[in-house]
Scaffold this motif. Structure first.
Motif, PDB file in Angstrom:
ATOM      1  N   GLU A   1       3.794   9.824  -1.551  1.00  0.00           N
ATOM      2  CA  GLU A   1       2.357   9.865  -1.846  1.00  0.00           C
ATOM      3  C   GLU A   1       1.909   8.759  -2.791  1.00  0.00           C
ATOM      4  OE1 GLU A   1       0.063  13.792  -1.913  1.00  0.00           O
ATOM      5  OE2 GLU A   1       2.171  14.348  -2.181  1.00  0.00           O
ATOM      6  N   ASP A   2       2.843   8.283  -3.640  1.00  0.00           N
ATOM      7  CA  ASP A   2       2.426   7.253  -4.603  1.00  0.00           C
ATOM      8  C   ASP A   2       2.133   5.916  -3.920  1.00  0.00           C
ATOM      9  OD1 ASP A   2       5.054   7.272  -3.943  1.00  0.00           O
ATOM     10  OD2 ASP A   2       5.815   6.697  -5.921  1.00  0.00           O
ATOM     11  N   THR A   3       2.790   5.625  -2.806  1.00  0.00           N
ATOM     12  CA  THR A   3       2.554   4.328  -2.166  1.00  0.00           C
ATOM     13  C   THR A   3       1.466   4.378  -1.093  1.00  0.00           C
ATOM     14  OG1 THR A   3       4.338   4.779  -0.620  1.00  0.00           O
ATOM     15  CG2 THR A   3       4.876   3.394  -2.499  1.00  0.00           C
ATOM     16  N   GLY A   4       1.324   5.504  -0.419  1.00  0.00           N
ATOM     17  CA  GLY A   4       0.396   5.572   0.716  1.00  0.00           C
ATOM     18  C   GLY A   4       1.128   5.210   1.997  1.00  0.00           C
ATOM     19  N   LEU A   5       0.587   5.649   3.130  1.00  0.00           N
ATOM     20  CA  LEU A   5       1.302   5.491   4.398  1.00  0.00           C
ATOM     21  C   LEU A   5       1.401   4.035   4.852  1.00  0.00           C
ATOM     22  CD1 LEU A   5       2.766   6.687   6.812  1.00  0.00           C
ATOM     23  CD2 LEU A   5       0.566   7.224   7.851  1.00  0.00           C
ATOM     24  N   GLU A   6       0.326   3.283   4.645  1.00  0.00           N
ATOM     25  CA  GLU A   6       0.335   1.898   5.140  1.00  0.00           C
ATOM     26  C   GLU A   6       1.484   1.101   4.498  1.00  0.00           C
ATOM     27  OE1 GLU A   6      -3.597   0.478   5.249  1.00  0.00           O
ATOM     28  OE2 GLU A   6      -3.019  -1.415   6.194  1.00  0.00           O
ATOM     29  N   THR A   7       1.608   1.236   3.186  1.00  0.00           N
ATOM     30  CA  THR A   7       2.691   0.551   2.475  1.00  0.00           C
ATOM     31  C   THR A   7       4.049   1.092   2.910  1.00  0.00           C
ATOM     32  OG1 THR A   7       1.183   0.408   0.627  1.00  0.00           O
ATOM     33  CG2 THR A   7       3.469  -0.111   0.145  1.00  0.00           C
ATOM     34  N   ALA A   8       4.132   2.415   3.058  1.00  0.00           N
ATOM     35  CA  ALA A   8       5.411   3.025   3.464  1.00  0.00           C
ATOM     36  C   ALA A   8       5.847   2.497   4.827  1.00  0.00           C
ATOM     37  CB  ALA A   8       5.277   4.544   3.483  1.00  0.00           C
TER      38      ALA A   8
END
Ligand SMILES: Nc1ncnc2c1ncn2[C@@H]1O[C@H](COP(=O)(O)OP(=O)(O)OP(=O)(O)O)[C@@H](O)[C@H]1O
Ligand SMILES: [Mg+2]
Length: 359
Positions: A226-233
């Motif tokens: 959750e800290d990075t967000g899906l796009e970054t993940a």
């Protein structure tokens, strides 16, 4: 919307049966191997268009036959009736609702919300995340209207991205699916989060009535950090996604874990408490659906005495009847079932695939 009538043909060991059901409580009694679970399986199949015992529906067709047919009549709040039918044969499956072919499976599934408590229900706790996602998604599907369409959009984008991972050498082909994937994923995540926030008070209420598990809490994990967000993940995992040929993060990897003092509840509870916890989870969904949408569930309990001790059987059945659920209970021993529904209940006896109403 209870089932008022059910007819079965060539389903498992049941050659033919026509049942008039109680809108409240249906007790199904019979010896081992008589066909009790098969009857529940038929009801479940009618509502969910899949079995809880096999992934291959052809096994549901009676030995020596080539097709089975299930027809149910449901009675709505205003006494309006609707017929629901499924026939499966060598050419595949046809579904009918109110006399018309059903194009979207979801339309049928929405008509008959079904919950099931049986010998595999402990997988919600003991099995992998997909069992808990299935639990969670049942509720979101029935309560949040846009959920199904969003899932379809997400599944399509995921499939395309996975195909691009396997076939294309160009990172841009994979990245092209990211906006659609991320957008649908975020909607799913927010619908799931809203549903969980609504559900948890009902879970706590049912736990309080059934089992004392101090320190129990629920941890929802959306399927990506959750800290990075899906796009970054997605970007961070691109190289390993490529190697594996599939997308490793997203709502298809979500989980809703019950924890006690930070460890999975399954590590800390007795077998009986597991069953009580699972029962509380299922009751909570039925209760929420009733409160939010005024829609009662069909609640199937296979071999109730094997699932709960005597005191809990009574409490669970009383709660279900108070929720206006239509309850189906199977047992080999009628004396093990508390009397709860009085005159409004019906009893069926099953013997070698023949079903007779006996009370
Ligand atoms: N496709 C089929 N055609 C005919 N009979 C089948 C088919 N599939 C399963 N059966 C038989 O149906 C019978 C009833 O099975 P079912 O699981 O419904 O029994 P049950 O009453 O729930 O028994 P138990 O109390 O042991 O759980 C079994 O003897 C099984 O072998
Ligand atoms: Mg059985």
């Amino acid at each position: 919307m209870p089932l008022s009538r059910l007819s079965l043909e060539h389903f498992r060991n049941i050659t033919a049966a026509e049942l008039e059901l109680s809108p409240r409580f249906n007790l199904i009694v019979g010896a081992n191997g008589s066909g009790k679970t098969s009857l529940l399986e038929a009801i479940y199949y009618l509502g969910r268009v899949r079995s809880f015992r096999t992934a291959r529906p052809k096994h549901l067709i009676q030995d020596g036959q080539t097709w089975f047919r299930l027809v149910g009549r449901i009675t709505g709040a205003d006494n309006a009736e609707q017929t629901l039918g499924i026939e499966r044969g060598p050419q595949g499956q046809t579904l009918r609702l109110a006399g018309r072919p059903v194009r979207q499976l979801a339309d049928l599934v929405r008509t008959l919300p079904i919950q099931l408590l049986h010998s595999d229900s402990h997988l919600i706790l003991e099995g992998g995340p997909r069992y808990r996602r299935r639990y969670l998604d049942w509720g979101v599907f029935h309560v949040e209207h846009g959920y199904h369409a969003t899932w379809q959009r997400y599944a399509k984008a995921l499939k395309q991205r996975n195909a691009a991972l396997r076939t294309s050498r160009n990172p841009r082909d994979v990245a092209a699916w990211s906006p659609a994937l991320v957008q649908a994923a975020e909607t799913l995540h927010s619908l799931r989060s809203e549903y969980i926030a609504m559900l948890l008070p009902y879970v706590q209420g049912n736990l309080a009535a059934l089992v004392d598990l101090p320190g129990l809490e629920f941890h929802y994990q959306p399927g990506w950090p959750e800290d990075t967000g899906l796009e970054t993940a997605l970007a961070e995992r691109y190289a390993t996604d490529l190697k594996r040929g599939f997308t490793q993060v997203g709502p298809h990897r979500a989980d809703l874990q019950p924890l006690i003092d930070g460890v999975p509840a399954i590590e800390r509870v007795s077998r009986g408490q597991q069953k009580q916890l699972v029962t509380a989870l299922l009751l909570a969904q039925a209760e929420l659906l009733m409160e939010k949408s005024r829609r009662p569930c069909l609640f199937l309990i296979d071999d109730l005495p094997a699932e709960l001790d005597h005191g809990h059987r009574e409490r669970v059945l009383e709660r279900l009847l108070a929720l206006q659920s239509q309850v189906y209970v199977t047992t080999t021993d009628a004396n093990a079932i508390p009397v709860v529904a009085g005159d409004s209940g019906k009893r069926f006896h099953v013997e070698q695939g023949r079903i007779a109403q006996t009370g």
